[in-house]
Scaffold this active site. Structure first.
Site, mmCIF file in Angstrom:
data_model
loop_
_atom_site.group_PDB
_atom_site.id
_atom_site.type_symbol
_atom_site.label_atom_id
_atom_site.label_comp_id
_atom_site.label_asym_id
_atom_site.label_seq_id
_atom_site.Cartn_x
_atom_site.Cartn_y
_atom_site.Cartn_z
ATOM 1 N N ASP A 75 0.856 -1.176 0.000
ATOM 2 C CA ASP A 75 0.000 0.000 0.000
ATOM 3 C C ASP A 75 0.897 1.231 0.000
ATOM 4 O O ASP A 75 2.120 1.131 0.054
ATOM 5 C CB ASP A 75 -0.967 -0.021 1.177
ATOM 6 C CG ASP A 75 -0.243 0.128 2.487
ATOM 7 O OD1 ASP A 75 0.993 0.326 2.470
ATOM 8 O OD2 ASP A 75 -0.890 0.054 3.530
ATOM 9 N N SER A 76 0.293 2.397 -0.053
ATOM 10 C CA SER A 76 1.065 3.622 -0.276
ATOM 11 C C SER A 76 1.536 4.268 1.013
ATOM 12 O O SER A 76 2.339 5.175 0.990
ATOM 13 C CB SER A 76 0.183 4.623 -1.010
ATOM 14 O OG SER A 76 -0.881 5.032 -0.152
ATOM 15 N N GLY A 77 1.017 3.800 2.146
ATOM 16 C CA GLY A 77 1.304 4.471 3.408
ATOM 17 C C GLY A 77 0.285 5.552 3.710
ATOM 18 O O GLY A 77 0.228 6.064 4.828
ATOM 19 N N GLY A 78 -0.523 5.897 2.709
ATOM 20 C CA GLY A 78 -1.510 6.964 2.891
ATOM 21 C C GLY A 78 -2.469 6.661 4.035
ATOM 22 O O GLY A 78 -2.612 7.447 4.971
ATOM 23 N N PHE A 79 -3.095 5.507 3.975
ATOM 24 C CA PHE A 79 -4.071 5.151 5.012
ATOM 25 C C PHE A 79 -3.431 5.124 6.396
ATOM 26 O O PHE A 79 -4.020 5.611 7.369
ATOM 27 C CB PHE A 79 -4.703 3.791 4.685
ATOM 28 C CG PHE A 79 -5.733 3.355 5.689
ATOM 29 C CD1 PHE A 79 -6.982 3.954 5.725
ATOM 30 C CD2 PHE A 79 -5.443 2.368 6.620
ATOM 31 C CE1 PHE A 79 -7.940 3.565 6.664
ATOM 32 C CE2 PHE A 79 -6.385 1.973 7.559
ATOM 33 C CZ PHE A 79 -7.637 2.576 7.579
ATOM 34 N N ASP B 180 -2.404 8.458 -1.463
ATOM 35 C CA ASP B 180 -3.734 9.076 -1.473
ATOM 36 C C ASP B 180 -4.061 9.720 -0.133
ATOM 37 O O ASP B 180 -3.388 9.464 0.867
ATOM 38 C CB ASP B 180 -4.798 8.015 -1.799
ATOM 39 C CG ASP B 180 -4.823 6.895 -0.767
ATOM 40 O OD1 ASP B 180 -3.746 6.591 -0.184
ATOM 41 O OD2 ASP B 180 -5.894 6.309 -0.532
ATOM 42 N N GLY C 131 -10.934 4.231 1.175
ATOM 43 C CA GLY C 131 -11.849 5.031 1.980
ATOM 44 C C GLY C 131 -13.205 4.404 2.203
ATOM 45 O O GLY C 131 -14.132 5.074 2.664
ATOM 46 N N ASP D 218 -8.184 -7.021 0.514
ATOM 47 C CA ASP D 218 -7.207 -7.312 1.565
ATOM 48 C C ASP D 218 -7.813 -6.841 2.876
ATOM 49 O O ASP D 218 -8.661 -5.934 2.886
ATOM 50 C CB ASP D 218 -5.899 -6.537 1.374
ATOM 51 C CG ASP D 218 -6.014 -5.122 1.913
ATOM 52 O OD1 ASP D 218 -6.692 -4.299 1.263
ATOM 53 O OD2 ASP D 218 -5.488 -4.842 3.005
ATOM 54 N N CYS E 215 -13.718 -27.672 7.046
ATOM 55 C CA CYS E 215 -12.438 -27.090 6.639
ATOM 56 C C CYS E 215 -11.347 -28.155 6.666
ATOM 57 O O CYS E 215 -11.334 -29.032 7.524
ATOM 58 C CB CYS E 215 -12.095 -25.953 7.588
ATOM 59 S SG CYS E 215 -10.515 -25.164 7.227
ATOM 60 N N CYS F 285 -7.958 -27.327 6.697
ATOM 61 C CA CYS F 285 -6.678 -26.696 7.018
ATOM 62 C C CYS F 285 -5.955 -27.499 8.105
ATOM 63 O O CYS F 285 -6.544 -28.371 8.742
ATOM 64 C CB CYS F 285 -6.865 -25.237 7.444
ATOM 65 S SG CYS F 285 -7.417 -25.004 9.142
#
Lengths: 369, 369
Positions: B93-97, B147, B216, B266, B304, B306
């Site tokens: 991710d961009s680090g924005g959040f 962003d 957002g 994600d 499941c 797993c």
């Protein structure tokens, strides 16, 4: 119940022995190091990872499992093997050491020990019979007799009393114990007093346990003193039975123990220091949290082939530890246990080839470098 | 750089799509859920466990890695893939959040964001260029444009400003970015205002990014509002590019997102709730720490397959969680991620067979039972 112990070879150079112990959940090759799974789990490890690194047997704790989740619940789950999904051998300790080292407000008399839980302060009584009852419910392959472990330092008189009580309790354990496959090992006490150690060895030997733990060592005394005590007492510990030095797990102590005729070891040391960011390597300990490893892109131990060393760098593992990421302590734990298990494998190979003295010399040269 | 995205099928029953995204570290099948590895590790998991449960791509966080261990160190290690030993695709991710949600004392202007580290209070500046520089150093396969994410609730005017700034920053990211294989996805903002969402979609579309994040959303607004916004905006998001709904990971939201044409998701939800002892199952959530599971010897989810469900009981996992044992949160994490990854696999299968509506009906019937 008894247990088959095959003495495959006695070293010509030392007291070291090569053996094989047959349990109902499989055989183990001795000398061996047993990882400790205090609360029905070897901290941070999954059972399949334990197998992958070559663990042949693990230890679990009667005191802890009795308090949480309770031995009756474990029995309901089909026993400890089933509860924790570990189908290889398990040894349980007696709870003796833990009530003396962890529990609060202890009162000891010949009947047993009254103590308060370290978790919620609730009051409980452990007797030799209770310890057997709990261990039978857990269904381990090897149970340990309930003992009184003297602290270090401790007066001669106090140590003697604890040692003699341990013998009486050992008799009661044998008397009470009854299980289709589980066996009970006796525990030799006597603190750091050679004559008491010899007396305890003789008394316990006469009870003809299928194996013997040596308790009350590595509780604060210097290593050299532990080695001396072992030198004095080992001639009195039956040599056709497995001999288990309890709570010992530093690499040098494993080597020295084997040289003195020890077959089994256990200790929380490798897993505990792993969680503090310290790793055991062929060149001694290394505090991987230290700043000097921040940009060290080599593995923990270039000579190790564990999952941690094959796939990750010191720099990455240090980052994980600094960032409190679980994978960090998983990797240091995998490595430390692998290191000790591989060390024991190398020791067995050295005994087989009559080169343990040489092995020991090389071990120390590198370890202290 | 661009990226190949193959649209394999468009659902006849809904906006759902089946696709394949080609990165230099392998292909991913969409729709897909991406586990989050905030600090260069998906919490408690090893890379081989991630592969075993079928993770095709993971996400990691620019903000966290910039602060610790530092993007330059990761670059020195050969990039993030090499540093963490993950050779499949990575999205950063961009680090924005994060600067808006985690960092302290933020000052925002057109140039960028000045903030203080949540770790040590040190002062830093993120600009679109800086975010690109960090992500290029990390060497992820997919980088996200820097962003400004408006909170919820937020006034129209504030949301509009943040959205317009996001467009200007997106242009600067494209202008600055230069990497041999990494691509940059744009991020659409606009809060919960439909006209702003549409405007943002149009503006970003005109910049011709190779993929689009929808940022957002899932920041506190009701789910029904999120679905409405998606319904309104999706016609304006290029349909020949991958569409990524950021930070969304509850099972019902994944199903609803896919129905509206989302290809990628994600979220930290599955790993975070796992660490609090909550598991996702085909019959809804289950708080496995609860006393009612103390003697429940059945698996977390009988449907499941797993490692956790195949080998351990609810009673054992509850014991581990109560005793603060790492294996407990490892097992709940393995299960929750497996659950979401298998859910997405089933969804892809349903799209393929034109039975997604039916699948959705069955999903809700069981999930709410």
């Amino acid at each position: 119940m008894t247990i088959k112990f095959e003495l495959l070879k006695k070293s010509k150079e030392s007291q070291a022995r090569l053996g094989r112990l047959y349990t109902s959940h499989g055989e183990i090759e001795t000398p061996i190091f047993m990882p400790v799974g205090t609360q029905a789990t070897v901290k941070t490890m999954s059972p399949r990872e334990l197998k992958e690194i070559g663990s042949q047997i693990i230890l679990s704790n009667t005191y802890h499992l009795y308090l949480r989740p309770g031995h009756e619940l474990v029995k309901e789950a089909g026993g400890l093997h089933s509860f924790m999904n570990w189908n290889l051998p398990i040894l349980t300790d007696s709870g003796g050491f833990q009530v003396f080292s962890l529990a609060k407000l202890r009162e000891i008399n010949d009947n047993g020990v009254t103590f308060r839980s370290h978790i919620d302060g609730s009051k409980h009584v452990f007797t030799p019979e209770k310890s057997m009852e709990i261990q039978m419910a857990l269904g381990s392959d090897i149970a340990m007799a309930f003992d009184e472990c003297a602290p270090y330092p401790c007066s001669y008189e106090e140590t003697r009393k604890a040692m003699e009580r341990t013998t009486r309790w050992a008799e009661r354990c044998l008397e009470f114990h009854n299980h289709p496959y589980q066996v009970v090992f006796g525990i030799i006490q006597g603190g750091t007093y050679k004559d008491l150690r010899i007396q305890s060895s003789k008394e316990l030997s006469s009870l003809d346990f299928p194996g013997y733990g040596i308790g009350g060592l590595s509780v604060g005394e210097p290593k050299s003193l532990m080695y001396e005590i072992l030198d004095e007492m080992m001639p009195y510990v039956p040599d056709n039975k497995p001999r288990y030095l309890m709570g010992v797990g530093s690499p040098d102590c494993l080597v020295e123990g084997v040289l003195r005729g020890i077959d089994m070891f256990d200790c929380v040391l490798p897993t505990r220091i792993a969680r503090n960011g310290t790793v055991m390597t062929s060149r001694g300990k290394l505090v991987i949290r230290n700043a000097q490893y921040a940009r060290d892109f080599s593995p923990i131990d270039p000579e190790c082939d564990c999952y941690a060393c094959k796939n990750f760098s010191r720099a990455y593992i240090r980052h994980l530890l600094k960032a409190d990421e679980v994978l960090g302590i998983r990797l240091t734990t995998i490595h430390n246990l692998s290191y000790l298990i591989n060390l024991m494998k190398d020791i067995r190979e050295a005994i087989k080839n009559d080169r343990l003295i040489d092995f020991t010399k090389n071990f120390y040269e590198k370890y202290n470098s």
